[in-house]
Design a protein around this motif. Structure first.
Motif, short mmCIF file in Angstrom:
data_model
loop_
_atom_site.label_atom_id
_atom_site.label_comp_id
_atom_site.label_asym_id
_atom_site.label_seq_id
_atom_site.Cartn_x
_atom_site.Cartn_y
_atom_site.Cartn_z
N ALA A 76 40.90 28.67 40.10
CA ALA A 76 40.39 28.84 41.41
C ALA A 76 38.82 28.50 41.55
CB ALA A 76 42.13 29.36 42.25
N GLY A 125 35.32 33.04 44.37
CA GLY A 125 33.99 33.64 43.18
C GLY A 125 33.23 32.80 43.31
N SER A 150 37.36 38.96 35.97
CA SER A 150 36.30 40.19 35.72
C SER A 150 37.10 41.65 36.83
CB SER A 150 34.57 40.51 35.54
OG SER A 150 34.34 39.92 37.00
N THR A 155 38.54 41.24 53.20
CA THR A 155 39.15 40.70 54.68
C THR A 155 39.65 41.43 55.37
OG1 THR A 155 39.65 38.34 53.48
CG2 THR A 155 40.86 39.20 56.11
N GLU A 167 38.74 42.78 48.01
CA GLU A 167 37.90 41.86 48.62
C GLU A 167 37.90 42.21 50.42
OE1 GLU A 167 41.49 40.47 50.89
OE2 GLU A 167 40.97 41.99 51.67
N ARG A 208 50.12 31.67 48.18
CA ARG A 208 48.79 32.47 47.40
C ARG A 208 49.16 34.36 47.54
NH1 ARG A 208 44.43 32.66 47.53
NH2 ARG A 208 43.27 33.76 49.02
N TYR A 241 49.12 38.92 54.41
CA TYR A 241 48.59 38.54 55.74
C TYR A 241 48.50 36.89 55.68
CZ TYR A 241 43.93 38.12 53.03
OH TYR A 241 42.64 38.04 52.09
N TYR A 242 48.65 36.44 54.85
CA TYR A 242 48.64 35.24 55.41
C TYR A 242 50.00 34.54 56.32
CZ TYR A 242 44.75 34.59 52.18
OH TYR A 242 43.74 35.15 51.33
N GLU A 248 35.05 34.10 57.71
CA GLU A 248 35.82 35.25 58.32
C GLU A 248 36.14 34.07 60.32
OE1 GLU A 248 38.62 35.78 56.49
OE2 GLU A 248 37.47 37.28 54.84
N GLU A 295 41.85 43.60 36.00
CA GLU A 295 42.72 43.08 35.75
C GLU A 295 41.56 42.75 34.77
OE1 GLU A 295 43.83 39.10 38.85
OE2 GLU A 295 41.31 39.82 39.35
N ARG A 298 38.50 44.59 41.02
CA ARG A 298 40.37 44.21 40.67
C ARG A 298 40.32 44.99 38.80
NH1 ARG A 298 42.18 38.94 44.05
NH2 ARG A 298 40.86 39.30 45.77
N GLN A 322 32.29 38.03 45.44
CA GLN A 322 33.08 37.09 46.46
C GLN A 322 31.58 36.62 47.57
OE1 GLN A 322 36.25 37.85 48.04
NE2 GLN A 322 38.20 37.92 46.87
P1 HAM Z 1 41.79 35.95 46.81
O1 HAM Z 1 42.58 34.22 46.45
O2 HAM Z 1 42.29 36.73 45.94
O3 HAM Z 1 41.35 35.70 48.13
O4 HAM Z 1 40.20 35.91 46.07
C1 HAM Z 1 39.49 34.68 46.44
C2 HAM Z 1 38.46 33.93 45.59
O5 HAM Z 1 37.80 35.11 44.56
C3 HAM Z 1 39.67 34.13 44.26
O6 HAM Z 1 39.59 32.27 44.60
C4 HAM Z 1 38.37 33.89 42.92
O7 HAM Z 1 37.42 32.51 42.70
C5 HAM Z 1 37.61 34.64 43.07
N1 HAM Z 1 38.74 36.26 42.00
C6 HAM Z 1 39.39 36.71 42.66
N2 HAM Z 1 39.63 37.91 41.70
C7 HAM Z 1 38.22 37.37 40.80
C8 HAM Z 1 37.85 38.04 40.37
N3 HAM Z 1 39.07 39.23 39.08
N4 HAM Z 1 37.61 37.84 38.75
C9 HAM Z 1 36.64 36.62 39.28
N5 HAM Z 1 36.90 36.23 39.99
C10 HAM Z 1 37.74 36.17 40.93
C11 HAM Z 1 40.50 37.03 48.65
O8 HAM Z 1 40.09 37.74 48.66
C12 HAM Z 1 41.05 36.88 49.98
N6 HAM Z 1 39.87 37.98 50.80
C13 HAM Z 1 40.71 35.22 50.61
C14 HAM Z 1 40.16 35.02 52.14
C15 HAM Z 1 39.58 34.91 52.64
N7 HAM Z 1 41.69 34.80 52.64
C16 HAM Z 1 41.62 35.10 54.06
N8 HAM Z 1 40.00 34.75 54.44
#
Ligand code: HAM
Length: 420
Positions: free
Chosen positions: A279, A306, A121, A83, A81, A257, A261-262, A130, A114, A112, A126
């Protein structure tokens, strides 16, 4: 032996890449009207940044990070990610000394480990914003508005915003104990991960997707009941501002979530047009992260969405179906000498006209088929006669109309101007 791309990391071929570019342009346009500036951070960071920033107890750190030693044995991680990276950059470059309040956005790949499935994927993409340096609840609402503005631009409906507040660090400590009291008697019926989470951070249990754990999660008390006066007032203001802007939301008292860190506001935007991975985006406040990573005490809020999922939904809804824009001109060449064609193409391209040629020495019939395949708006056939006279017939492919024209950039330009 043939090669295949790494599992969970796929190619975006030109047909689809066009859709991605359209989407990226929309993200940039929304960022511009809200005055967020782009930041580009590296794809790799020291592993410790994420384990400290996101939290050891999270699935992302625990199970999903791509971490490798480099040649000197330092552990590097492909960013899961952005952030933590943005906060690192904010601190490392002392952005706060010049202007403590920064509104930033980014677009790029994340990694990731996953289980790949539709909408999920291992290399995914993304976009995110921020806003670092202000505690004002109006800023939480601005960040949520960025998300809604993008969705409106994309014409997406059937969306819902889940909203909650998990309070400050002191509230977490209180809430963790409440959750331990709640889950304690049922632990033997819950999954092994949740038993671990119970010890490490019981908030994480609320994120468990296992069926066996759901009845206990659904009956757990919500976090907003345990907020201190300041956090409760902040949450009330966020809701009041959202109401004022007519931005709808559903309070989800157990939304926490997946990242540690939230603080205070957390939210997710989900789409009824997606399957299990519903999501579209998620985010919230992280008022302690800058300090935790070695910077001055600095509140912040953001979200990330995403792009893979967004492209999927938009494609399924037929939002990318607009006709291929096509090229402006196809130059068909007869005979060996391509000097005139190259010269004309060069002059027109310099003036922004998109031009293509065959380059394969094929007959006229195949070149005409190629012009059609490329969606060419005009066709010009260049043979010996045209080379000798310096004049040719420019054909409008839509109307079939032919116009005689001098084979010079200035003479041709007005005829090739797009009317759309
Ligand atoms: P997150 O919920 O882990 O938050 O990821 C945000 C979005 O990234 C998810 O809602 C989803 O749409 C997409 N996403 C996550 N993992 C995958 C994956 N494996 N494949 C496809 N799409 C994915 C964050 O990453 C935080 N950094 C958000 C944030 C920014 N919070 C504060 N500032």
């Amino acid at each position: 032996m043939g090669y295949e791309s790494v599992r969970g990391m796929r190619d975006v071929l030109p047909e689809e890449a066009r859709n991605w570019t359209l989407l990226e342009n929309q993200v940039r346009a929304v960022a511009r009207v809200f005055n967020y500036r782009e930041i580009r951070v590296p794809l790799m960071e020291h592993a410790e940044l994420f384990s400290r920033g996101i939290g050891e107890a999270t699935d992302v750190v625990n199970k999903e990070m791509y971490t490798f030693p480099d040649k000197k044995g330092r552990l590097l991680t492909l960013r899961p990610e952005a952030t933590a990276s943005v906060v690192r950059a904010y601190i490392e470059h002392g952005l706060y000394t010049k202007e403590p309040f920064q509104k930033l956005y980014y677009i790029g790949p994340m990694f990731r480990y996953e289980k790949p499935q539709k909408g999920r994927s291992r290399q995914f993409h993304q976009y995110g914003v921020e806003a670092v340096g202000a505690l004002d609840p109006a800023l939480d609402v601005e960040v949520i508005s960025v998300a809604w503005a993008l969705m409106n631009r994309l014409g997406l409906e059937r969306l819902s915003l889940r909203l909650n507040s998990i309070g400050c660090a002191a509230d977490h400590a209180r809430y963790r104990e409440v959750l331990r009291d709640h889950f304690g008697p049922h632990l033997s019926q819950m999954c092994p991960d949740c038993r671990r989470r119970y010890e490490e951070n019981p908030l994480r249990i609320l994120d468990c997707k296992r069926k066996t754990c759901q009845p206990f999660i659904e009956s757990a008390p919500g976090s907003a009941e345990y907020l201190c006066a300041d956090c409760a007032a902040h949450f009330a203001a966020v809701r009041r501002y959202l109401d004022r802007l007519g931005l709808s939301y559903d309070i989800d008292p157990r939304l926490v979530r997946g990242l540690d860190y939230y603080t205070r506001t957390v939210f997710e935007l989900v789409s009824a047009d997606l399957g299990a991975q519903d999501a579209l985006l998620g985010g919230g406040r992280y008022d302690d992260l800058v300090e935790q990573l070695g910077g001055p005490s600095t509140p912040a809020v953001g979200f990330a969405g995403g792009m893979d999922r967004l492209v999927l939904v938009l494609d399924e809804l037929g939002r990318f179906d607009a006709a291929n824009p096509g090229i402006d001109l196809f130059l068909a060449t007869l005979g060996q000498d391509e000097a005139l064609a190259l010269e004309l193409a060069a002059g027109l391209r310099e003036n922004g006209v998109s031009v293509d040629l065959d380059y394969r020495g094929r007959g006229l019939r195949k070149q005409l088929a190629e012009a059609n395949r490329l969606g060419a708006h005009h066709l010009l056939v260049l043979g010996e006669e045209e080379a000798a006279s310096g004049r040719g017939r420019l054909k409008n492919m839509a109307t079939g109309e032919e116009t005689e024209v001098a084979l010079e950039t200035d003479a041709m330009l007005p005829l090739l101007q797009r009317r759309d």
